[in-house]
Motif scaffolding. Sequence first.
Motif, short mmCIF file in Angstrom:
data_model
loop_
_atom_site.label_atom_id
_atom_site.label_comp_id
_atom_site.label_asym_id
_atom_site.label_seq_id
_atom_site.Cartn_x
_atom_site.Cartn_y
_atom_site.Cartn_z
N ASP A 221 3.46 -49.84 15.76
CA ASP A 221 4.15 -50.21 14.52
C ASP A 221 5.38 -49.31 14.39
O ASP A 221 5.44 -48.22 14.97
N TYR A 222 6.36 -49.77 13.63
CA TYR A 222 7.52 -48.91 13.37
C TYR A 222 8.12 -49.28 12.02
O TYR A 222 7.92 -50.38 11.48
N ALA A 223 8.86 -48.36 11.47
CA ALA A 223 9.54 -48.55 10.18
C ALA A 223 10.95 -48.02 10.29
O ALA A 223 11.17 -46.91 10.80
N GLN A 224 11.89 -48.81 9.83
CA GLN A 224 13.30 -48.43 9.88
C GLN A 224 13.71 -47.86 8.53
O GLN A 224 13.32 -48.38 7.48
N ARG A 225 14.47 -46.80 8.56
CA ARG A 225 14.93 -46.17 7.33
C ARG A 225 16.43 -45.88 7.44
O ARG A 225 16.82 -45.18 8.37
N PRO A 226 17.28 -46.41 6.54
CA PRO A 226 16.98 -47.31 5.43
C PRO A 226 16.47 -48.67 5.93
O PRO A 226 16.75 -49.06 7.07
N PRO A 227 15.75 -49.40 5.06
CA PRO A 227 15.24 -50.70 5.49
C PRO A 227 16.38 -51.68 5.75
O PRO A 227 17.51 -51.50 5.31
N GLU A 243 17.07 -43.70 10.69
CA GLU A 243 15.94 -43.26 11.51
C GLU A 243 14.95 -44.38 11.74
O GLU A 243 14.90 -45.36 10.98
N ILE A 244 14.15 -44.18 12.79
CA ILE A 244 13.06 -45.11 13.08
C ILE A 244 11.78 -44.30 13.26
O ILE A 244 11.68 -43.47 14.18
N GLU A 245 10.84 -44.51 12.36
CA GLU A 245 9.50 -43.93 12.49
C GLU A 245 8.66 -44.89 13.33
O GLU A 245 8.58 -46.08 13.02
N SER A 246 8.03 -44.39 14.40
CA SER A 246 7.24 -45.27 15.28
C SER A 246 5.84 -44.71 15.47
O SER A 246 5.63 -43.51 15.63
N LEU A 247 4.88 -45.62 15.42
CA LEU A 247 3.47 -45.31 15.70
C LEU A 247 3.16 -45.82 17.10
O LEU A 247 3.34 -47.02 17.37
N LEU A 248 2.71 -44.92 17.99
CA LEU A 248 2.58 -45.24 19.40
C LEU A 248 1.12 -45.19 19.86
O LEU A 248 0.28 -44.54 19.23
N LYS A 249 0.88 -45.86 20.97
CA LYS A 249 -0.44 -45.78 21.60
C LYS A 249 -0.64 -44.37 22.18
O LYS A 249 0.34 -43.72 22.58
N GLY A 598 9.03 -38.15 8.05
CA GLY A 598 9.78 -38.46 6.85
C GLY A 598 11.27 -38.39 7.04
O GLY A 598 11.79 -38.07 8.10
N ALA A 599 11.97 -38.72 5.92
CA ALA A 599 13.43 -38.82 5.96
C ALA A 599 14.05 -37.48 6.34
O ALA A 599 13.71 -36.45 5.78
N GLY A 600 14.98 -37.52 7.29
CA GLY A 600 15.67 -36.32 7.72
C GLY A 600 14.92 -35.53 8.76
O GLY A 600 15.42 -34.52 9.25
N GLY A 601 13.71 -35.99 9.12
CA GLY A 601 12.93 -35.24 10.10
C GLY A 601 13.01 -35.80 11.49
O GLY A 601 12.28 -35.36 12.39
N GLY A 602 13.89 -36.79 11.71
CA GLY A 602 13.99 -37.44 13.00
C GLY A 602 14.68 -36.59 14.03
O GLY A 602 15.49 -35.71 13.71
N PHE A 603 14.41 -36.86 15.31
CA PHE A 603 15.02 -36.14 16.42
C PHE A 603 16.28 -36.87 16.84
O PHE A 603 16.24 -38.06 17.17
N GLY A 604 17.39 -36.19 16.82
CA GLY A 604 18.67 -36.78 17.19
C GLY A 604 19.72 -36.42 16.18
O GLY A 604 20.41 -35.42 16.29
#
Length: 611
Positions: A221-227, A243-249, A598-604
């Motif tokens: 699953d993944y969630a884009q921020r902002p939507p 950012e993109i939060e992703s849930l991985l296997k 969360g917001a601002g915690g992404g790598f890049g």
Amino acid sequence: MDPELRQMLTVTIVGILLAAAVLVLAVPRFKVFGDRVAQYSANISEEKGIFHVSERYIYRLINTHHLIYRDWYVPVTLTTINKPHVRVVSVSCPSGTIPYFANPGKIVQHLGPVYAMHSTDTGPYYLYFVGGHWVSEQTALSRYPRLPVAYVHEAEDPEVGCVSTSGVLAPGEYAMGISFDLYPPIQCDGHYCHANVSLAGNRHFDYQHVSIRFEGNDVVDYAQRPPAWFLSLFGLPGGDYLEIESLLKPVNYPFVSYASDVANRYRSAACSGLLGHYAYAFAVLAVVLVPLFIFLYWWFFARDRPDPSVPDYLMNVPNRERKPWVVNAVFDGVAGKFSKDAFIATLLDLRERGIVEITGTGKDDVSIRVLSAPEDLDEYEQAVVRFIAQHSTDGVFSPRAFADALKHADGTTFERLHKEWEMVAGDSPIARNVARMFVQYPSMLLSGLALGLGALFVILWNAGAPGIFGWAAIALLAYGWLVSRMPPEVLGRWKNGYGREYTQWQAFKRFLSDLTMIRKYSEQFQPMWHDWLVYGAALGDADNVLKALRELNVPDVESFWDTYFAIAVATNTLSTAYTVRAAELAAKSAAAAAGGFGAGGGFGGGGAGAR
């Protein structure tokens, strides 16, 4: 055009123009000023915890620059290293520019043995892509002597970009493409893994149009921020993360660390920042919709609609129980405010009742004497009698003498006299109070809606909210002030069916203003001509009545004509004197005053810019 419609259209158009100004100045999607990224697209594919990213930027530069760039807040390399990092694969630049790579020395880089650099090197160093290879700055300058390397040296974070070989980028559109592999830190708990990929940090140009495509073999699953809906409506503001939060296997990934309850933390992180985006949307929509809402309220609830059961012309006085000054204050002109016609009509009425005596023709000075002051006089009639009595000499009020006194009154005296005149012929609390008996005034509530939202946005802006809240506050406060300055009756609603009586008085006024209609029915209604004159004076149409009655030689009309003309001249003399003296005093006053998850915690992070 109907005066109320004209006022509402004017205020609404101003509100819409303010909203348009907010959109073009502060909302990226609609901006027309300032440097910005007109289009940004990113194709992202995940493979074994590595995110392959292909970005395309179209910069729209309004000002002259020397380079365009894209930076990151993490280690950036041209080869793979044994820590979370970004590896640049390729950079494509517009004609007249060449790719460059800048390391400001903050973050350890490793560019491979070809440059004799090691993982402990800190820089700073700068590379340029010339002839199909990354070369040193000295080599690039030998090929392009006008290369503005000083601007490349201003990099604060690792960045790649396109620098002009002539030294200058003129205003216009420039396309840049970047491909890179992102190796983020990944958190796993044995059931799921999580990665947060940041495509833009909190310092970059506004992005007007944003398009993101994301896929991955290991993505649950993944969630884009902002939507997506936010980016589609508003674009990406310069201070917002992308950012993109992703849930991985749970498979074998590089740079893994343990974290508990990854799935729940992912779901919580996926929702972080949404409240801020909803607030941003609310601020923009409030600026646009509040003026439209108030106009629609007026159109459906407050707009005067003629009663179809009332004829266009009404010859009878609609309601003889209404005092002339009430008719003037409520059913003519601005509800809740007297005109001088209220003073004229009341003096005529008091003369007919034997309370005042009026002598003079208006050609010479007029004399008004109070004969009695019965206890049954209402509040306004008492105010008129008191005004005449207080400014009488030997029991006689002379408008000409009073006007002469005004010409020499100092500021304090004038202010007192002006308030007394306003009480009987202007913005009087008596008029406002009686109007509230007939009309509901929601204008304060409606202006309060705009002013309240504006104040709220000021508080949020001062607390660190994005700049859109400051712009929205300015627009709403300005619009709310305009609504509060509108005549209250524009947004007012008639109480208890008084709208029908308003229509009747307007039909009566149309009759009195039509000389042909008066002539047609004057003989039939001669017994009521005194009422026509008194209420005609309250409605500002006594002249036509008198002209028609004089033509028919109605008994006593000449004496009434002299009286009416005398009062009208006297009242105009007072009004003119007040206006002239007020202008003189104002001129004197002006002259005296001149001077992880969360917001601002992404790598890049990072994003697009230009120097």
